[in-house]
Design a protein around this motif. Structure first.
Motif, PDB file in Angstrom:
ATOM      1  N   MET A 305       0.756  -1.148   0.000  1.00  0.00           N
ATOM      2  CA  MET A 305       0.016   0.163   0.046  1.00  0.00           C
ATOM      3  C   MET A 305       0.771   1.181  -0.086  1.00  0.00           C
ATOM      4  SD  MET A 305      -2.675  -1.615   0.157  1.00  0.00           S
ATOM      5  CE  MET A 305      -3.904  -0.088   0.002  1.00  0.00           C
ATOM      6  N   GLY A 306       2.142   1.248  -0.123  1.00  0.00           N
ATOM      7  CA  GLY A 306       3.088   2.374  -0.317  1.00  0.00           C
ATOM      8  C   GLY A 306       3.746   2.440   1.139  1.00  0.00           C
ATOM      9  N   THR A 307       4.253   3.594   1.270  1.00  0.00           N
ATOM     10  CA  THR A 307       5.016   4.131   2.467  1.00  0.00           C
ATOM     11  C   THR A 307       4.187   5.180   3.354  1.00  0.00           C
ATOM     12  OG1 THR A 307       6.411   5.685   1.266  1.00  0.00           O
ATOM     13  CG2 THR A 307       7.247   3.568   1.786  1.00  0.00           C
ATOM     14  N   VAL A 308       4.389   5.375   4.540  1.00  0.00           N
ATOM     15  CA  VAL A 308       3.651   6.441   5.325  1.00  0.00           C
ATOM     16  C   VAL A 308       4.624   6.846   6.428  1.00  0.00           C
ATOM     17  CG1 VAL A 308       1.162   5.237   5.182  1.00  0.00           C
ATOM     18  CG2 VAL A 308       2.749   4.466   6.947  1.00  0.00           C
ATOM     19  N   TYR A 309       4.334   8.203   6.746  1.00  0.00           N
ATOM     20  CA  TYR A 309       5.132   8.851   8.073  1.00  0.00           C
ATOM     21  C   TYR A 309       4.242  10.081   8.249  1.00  0.00           C
ATOM     22  CZ  TYR A 309       6.535  12.358   4.516  1.00  0.00           C
ATOM     23  OH  TYR A 309       6.390  13.543   3.635  1.00  0.00           O
ATOM     24  N   CYS A 310       4.486  10.419   9.403  1.00  0.00           N
ATOM     25  CA  CYS A 310       3.808  11.796  10.210  1.00  0.00           C
ATOM     26  C   CYS A 310       4.536  12.472  10.623  1.00  0.00           C
ATOM     27  CB  CYS A 310       2.941  10.909  11.397  1.00  0.00           C
ATOM     28  SG  CYS A 310       3.870  10.332  12.750  1.00  0.00           S
ATOM     29  N   GLN A 311       3.753  13.784  10.642  1.00  0.00           N
ATOM     30  CA  GLN A 311       4.521  14.801  11.269  1.00  0.00           C
ATOM     31  C   GLN A 311       3.907  15.567  12.529  1.00  0.00           C
ATOM     32  OE1 GLN A 311       4.567  18.827   8.791  1.00  0.00           O
ATOM     33  NE2 GLN A 311       6.636  17.973   8.290  1.00  0.00           N
ATOM     34  N   ALA A 312       4.562  16.115  13.387  1.00  0.00           N
ATOM     35  CA  ALA A 312       3.966  16.743  14.620  1.00  0.00           C
ATOM     36  C   ALA A 312       4.508  18.157  14.669  1.00  0.00           C
ATOM     37  CB  ALA A 312       4.457  15.880  15.834  1.00  0.00           C
ATOM     38  N   ASP A 313       3.440  19.092  15.090  1.00  0.00           N
ATOM     39  CA  ASP A 313       3.806  20.471  15.088  1.00  0.00           C
ATOM     40  C   ASP A 313       3.160  21.153  16.428  1.00  0.00           C
ATOM     41  OD1 ASP A 313       4.795  23.079  14.796  1.00  0.00           O
ATOM     42  OD2 ASP A 313       3.676  23.405  12.832  1.00  0.00           O
ATOM     43  N   ASN A 314       3.972  21.872  17.191  1.00  0.00           N
ATOM     44  CA  ASN A 314       3.319  22.351  18.343  1.00  0.00           C
ATOM     45  C   ASN A 314       3.579  24.101  18.387  1.00  0.00           C
ATOM     46  OD1 ASN A 314       5.719  22.152  19.179  1.00  0.00           O
ATOM     47  ND2 ASN A 314       5.214  21.722  21.257  1.00  0.00           N
ATOM     48  N   GLY A 315       3.682  24.585  17.271  1.00  0.00           N
ATOM     49  CA  GLY A 315       3.972  26.055  17.091  1.00  0.00           C
ATOM     50  C   GLY A 315       5.588  26.437  17.103  1.00  0.00           C
ATOM     51  N   LYS A 316       6.466  25.266  17.048  1.00  0.00           N
ATOM     52  CA  LYS A 316       7.954  25.718  17.091  1.00  0.00           C
ATOM     53  C   LYS A 316       8.305  25.152  15.930  1.00  0.00           C
ATOM     54  CE  LYS A 316      10.904  27.992  19.407  1.00  0.00           C
ATOM     55  NZ  LYS A 316      10.758  29.501  19.572  1.00  0.00           N
ATOM     56  N   THR A 317       9.351  24.112  15.940  1.00  0.00           N
ATOM     57  CA  THR A 317       9.729  23.522  14.661  1.00  0.00           C
ATOM     58  C   THR A 317       9.025  22.189  14.431  1.00  0.00           C
ATOM     59  OG1 THR A 317      11.866  24.537  14.865  1.00  0.00           O
ATOM     60  CG2 THR A 317      11.929  22.412  13.553  1.00  0.00           C
ATOM     61  N   PRO A 318       8.457  21.794  13.035  1.00  0.00           N
ATOM     62  CA  PRO A 318       7.822  20.651  13.241  1.00  0.00           C
ATOM     63  C   PRO A 318       8.818  19.465  13.092  1.00  0.00           C
ATOM     64  CG  PRO A 318       7.063  22.257  11.378  1.00  0.00           C
ATOM     65  CD  PRO A 318       8.213  22.783  12.216  1.00  0.00           C
ATOM     66  N   VAL A 319       8.507  18.286  13.675  1.00  0.00           N
ATOM     67  CA  VAL A 319       9.356  16.985  13.584  1.00  0.00           C
ATOM     68  C   VAL A 319       8.360  15.952  12.894  1.00  0.00           C
ATOM     69  CG1 VAL A 319      10.648  17.641  15.639  1.00  0.00           C
ATOM     70  CG2 VAL A 319       8.466  16.702  16.044  1.00  0.00           C
ATOM     71  N   GLN A 320       9.412  15.090  12.356  1.00  0.00           N
ATOM     72  CA  GLN A 320       8.822  14.034  11.050  1.00  0.00           C
ATOM     73  C   GLN A 320       9.484  12.676  11.701  1.00  0.00           C
ATOM     74  OE1 GLN A 320       9.295  14.877   7.195  1.00  0.00           O
ATOM     75  NE2 GLN A 320       9.877  13.018   6.842  1.00  0.00           N
ATOM     76  N   SER A 321       8.587  11.609  11.516  1.00  0.00           N
ATOM     77  CA  SER A 321       8.912  10.603  12.027  1.00  0.00           C
ATOM     78  C   SER A 321       9.704   9.421  10.653  1.00  0.00           C
ATOM     79  CB  SER A 321       7.562   9.524  12.175  1.00  0.00           C
ATOM     80  OG  SER A 321       6.785   9.433  11.259  1.00  0.00           O
ATOM     81  N   ARG A 322       9.865   8.534  10.872  1.00  0.00           N
ATOM     82  CA  ARG A 322      10.503   7.642   9.836  1.00  0.00           C
ATOM     83  C   ARG A 322       9.537   7.194   9.233  1.00  0.00           C
ATOM     84  NH1 ARG A 322       9.721   2.071  10.967  1.00  0.00           N
ATOM     85  NH2 ARG A 322       8.560   1.809  13.012  1.00  0.00           N
ATOM     86  N   LEU A 324       7.455   4.305   6.906  1.00  0.00           N
ATOM     87  CA  LEU A 324       7.155   2.721   7.170  1.00  0.00           C
ATOM     88  C   LEU A 324       6.319   2.349   6.088  1.00  0.00           C
ATOM     89  CD1 LEU A 324       6.862   0.718   9.620  1.00  0.00           C
ATOM     90  CD2 LEU A 324       4.681   1.722  10.129  1.00  0.00           C
ATOM     91  N   LYS A 325       6.840   1.138   5.732  1.00  0.00           N
ATOM     92  CA  LYS A 325       5.953   0.239   4.684  1.00  0.00           C
ATOM     93  C   LYS A 325       4.785  -0.083   5.034  1.00  0.00           C
ATOM     94  CE  LYS A 325       7.288  -2.852   1.066  1.00  0.00           C
ATOM     95  NZ  LYS A 325       8.013  -3.773   0.419  1.00  0.00           N
ATOM     96  N   LEU A 326       3.641   0.140   4.593  1.00  0.00           N
ATOM     97  CA  LEU A 326       2.429  -0.217   4.583  1.00  0.00           C
ATOM     98  C   LEU A 326       2.060  -1.496   3.758  1.00  0.00           C
ATOM     99  CD1 LEU A 326       0.078   0.085   6.441  1.00  0.00           C
ATOM    100  CD2 LEU A 326      -0.871   1.910   4.813  1.00  0.00           C
ATOM    101  N   LYS A 327       2.547  -2.608   4.311  1.00  0.00           N
ATOM    102  CA  LYS A 327       1.960  -3.898   3.613  1.00  0.00           C
ATOM    103  C   LYS A 327       1.803  -4.969   4.732  1.00  0.00           C
ATOM    104  CE  LYS A 327       3.441  -7.382   0.308  1.00  0.00           C
ATOM    105  NZ  LYS A 327       4.626  -8.145  -0.540  1.00  0.00           N
ATOM    106  N   VAL A 328       0.428  -5.432   4.818  1.00  0.00           N
ATOM    107  CA  VAL A 328       0.189  -6.394   6.012  1.00  0.00           C
ATOM    108  C   VAL A 328       0.202  -7.746   5.369  1.00  0.00           C
ATOM    109  CG1 VAL A 328      -1.466  -6.929   7.511  1.00  0.00           C
ATOM    110  CG2 VAL A 328      -1.317  -4.652   7.073  1.00  0.00           C
ATOM    111  N   GLU A 329       1.238  -8.623   5.646  1.00  0.00           N
ATOM    112  CA  GLU A 329       1.238  -9.974   5.400  1.00  0.00           C
ATOM    113  C   GLU A 329       0.550 -10.938   6.377  1.00  0.00           C
ATOM    114  OE1 GLU A 329       5.121 -12.238   3.404  1.00  0.00           O
ATOM    115  OE2 GLU A 329       5.039 -11.890   5.415  1.00  0.00           O
TER     116      GLU A 329
END
Length: 545
Positions: A305-322, A324-329
């Motif tokens: 299903m491709g790759t996913v990642y997320c980003q968090a921001d609380n008003g300063k510098t946004p941070v990003q996760s690694r 992740l390959k979205l494939k459920v076997e």
């Protein structure tokens, strides 16, 4: 004659008048000298050092009594007492005339201007000839109740982030001799009480809370005049940590599947905006007061299903996760089983650990069976371990005997199952000696006995042969010495050497164990040879005779 008499009368009158005037002048001079002497003696009088008594502190606008007196007053004249503030002796703040040598009492309404060091002056009233004297300087503190306490913050506004600097200053509109206390959430902070401000060079989350300034001064060490400031709320915002991304699979009632992607931060102040990216495309945005957010994503099992990642921001510098390959076997493939034993020092097996692992599957879950009967997670003689119950620990005793196996299925769907191999677990099976081991030990022991027996037989045979050789050699040497003919002797010796050579060629036995016997034989042979030579020499001598 008459004229002469008249002149004498006039002359006598003049002399009498002059004497009278001279007498008056003398008495006047005596009186003036006495007065001068009295004034000079009076001018030599000196006053002692006055004693000044004042309270150490007093409240503003209150009434206090100050006392000043001389120990000894050497004159009956009126003594004038005055008190001043240090540095301004030309302006008396109060005076008192003492007529009967009593001490001076000054009733004073305390003013803030009196705060400082005070002094008392004693002098003879209306007599500048006698030098005045002064008391010691006395400290006097004027206390003004504290009013109008307020806190000034620097920076004054805006968000405060961890690592920033903060200064809080406690200001008052009125008050003297003030001591300051700082409280954070009701707890006293260690701070210099004479300083009206605190500085925090690097803020952290522990510095968040409500700050209160306590300004106070004291009177007679018993009463506190205290004023509290308005509260100052400080909130220190934390930077976001790198978010962790994971997902769980859920099967819906219609048979379709969804992956709930979880974006979570370990630290960071709310509110936080979370954004999910699928194949680098912004697809979901969630604002949350929590430190995590969930994003449902429809999926198909065993498809990429491709790759996913997320980003968090609380008003300063946004941070990003690694990413992740979205494939459920789903689970599938062969099942492997591994067994380990718990062995005591006496080589007794007390228990076993069994591990199961399926070849395919991202979210496998395991269940265990004994004699085809499902086992719970924990029982009287067993328990499962690992988060997905992939391991089983069994304590060996007679009740544990049976055939064990495991099955794997999807955590989100137990419709598909993969069964593992079966293994027999009994106490006797793990604690008896295997047949192969027993046979190996028996064969080894038998070979050892055969080897020892062969060595014994070999030693007996070798000793007998050596003994027989010794007897043959002794007999041959005896026969050789009985023959006088040198040629015969030489022939005999050559035959013996040939026989010995043939015996050495056909003798394969090791004679190292009998070295001592051979040395004895050789020594005996040498003695016999010496005796034979002596006998031959004697025979030749006899023959010559």
């Amino acid at each position: 004659m008459s004229h002469t008499h008249r002149c004498d009368s006039e002359e006598i009158s003049i002399h009498t008048s002059c004497w009278t005037m001279t007498k008056r002048t003398f008495f006047l001079l005596v009186i003036l000298g006495f007065c001068a002497t009295w004034q000079k003696a009076d001018a030599q009088i000196t006053l002692g050092k006055p004693i000044f008594r004042v309270p150490s502190r007093s409240l503003e606008d209150s009434y206090e009594n100050f006392y000043c007196e001389l120990d000894k007053i050497p004159t009956n004249q009126t003594i004038l007492y005055q008190w001043f503030k240090e540095g301004n002796l030309n302006k008396p703040l109060g005076d008192y005339s003492s007529h009967s040598k009593e001490e001076a009492t000054f009733t004073v309404q305390v003013k803030l201007a009196y705060d400082g060091r005070l002094i008392c002056k004693a002098s003879v009233q209306n007599n500048s000839e006698i030098m005045p004297t002064f008391s010691d300087l006395m400290d006097f503190q004027v206390l003004v109740p504290v009013e109008g306490v307020h806190i000034i913050s620097n920076p004054t506004s805006g968000d405060l982030w961890e690592g920033d600097s903060l200064t809080l200053q406690c200001n008052i509109t009125k008050g003297t001799s003030v001591l300051y206390d700082w409280l954070l959430n009701g707890v006293h902070l260690l701070n210099d009480s004479s300083n009206n401000q605190i500085t925090i060079p690097r803020l952290s989350s522990q510095n968040s809370g409500v700050y209160v300034c306590l300004a106070k001064n004291s009177l007679n060490e018993t009463h506190d005049y205290t004023s509290k400031s308005e509260r100052r709320s400080v909130h220190v915002k934390e930077y976001l940590s790198t978010p962790e991304i994971s997902y769980e699979v859920v099967k819906h009632a219609k048979g379709n599947f969804s992956a709930y992607v979880k974006c979570q931060v370990a630290k960071g102040s709310p509110s936080i905006n979370y954004t999910l990216f699928i194949n680098n495309h912004d697809v979901h945005v969630v604002s949350s007061e929590d430190q995590h957010a969930l994003f449902p994503v429809p999926i198909v099992l065993d498809q990429d299903m491709g790759t996913v990642y997320c980003q968090a921001d609380n008003g300063k510098t946004p941070v990003q996760s690694r990413e992740l390959k979205l494939k459920v076997e789903s689970v599938g493939g062969p099942m492997r089983m591994r067994l380990e034993k718990a062995v005591t020092q006496d080589f007794e097996v007390l228990g076993v650990w069994i591990y199961c692992s399926v070849e395919k599957g991202m979210f496998p879950q395991y269940c265990w069976f004994r004699n085809n009967k499902s086992l719970e997670n924990q029982g009287p003689f067993y328990r499962t371990f690992h988060p997905n119950h992939a391991g089983l620990m069994v304590r060996l005793h007679p009740d544990t005997a049976g055939s064990y196996h495991c099955e794997a299925f999807n955590l989100f769907d137990n419709a598909t199952r993969v069964s593992g191999p079966r293994t027999l677990i009994t106490h006797d099976a793990f604690n008896k000696i295997p047949t192969a081991v027993a046979a190996t030990v028996f064969i080894f022991f038998s070979l050892l006995i055969c080897a020892v027996l062969a060595c014994c037989i070999y030693g007996v045979v070798l000793r007998k042969r050596q003994a027989r050789k010794y007897m043959f050699r002794l007999k041959d040497f005896t026969d050789m010495h009985s023959v006088v003919d040198d040629d015969g002797v030489d022939d005999k010796i050559e035959e013996l050497e040939e026989d010995e050579y043939e015996e050495r060629e056909h003798d394969d036995l090791d004679t190292e164990a009998y070295t001592e016997d051979m040395e004895v034989v050789q020594a005996s042979m040498m003695e016999d040879s010496d005796k034979s030579e002596e006998e031959e020499e004697n025979n030749l001598d006899n023959y010559s005779f």
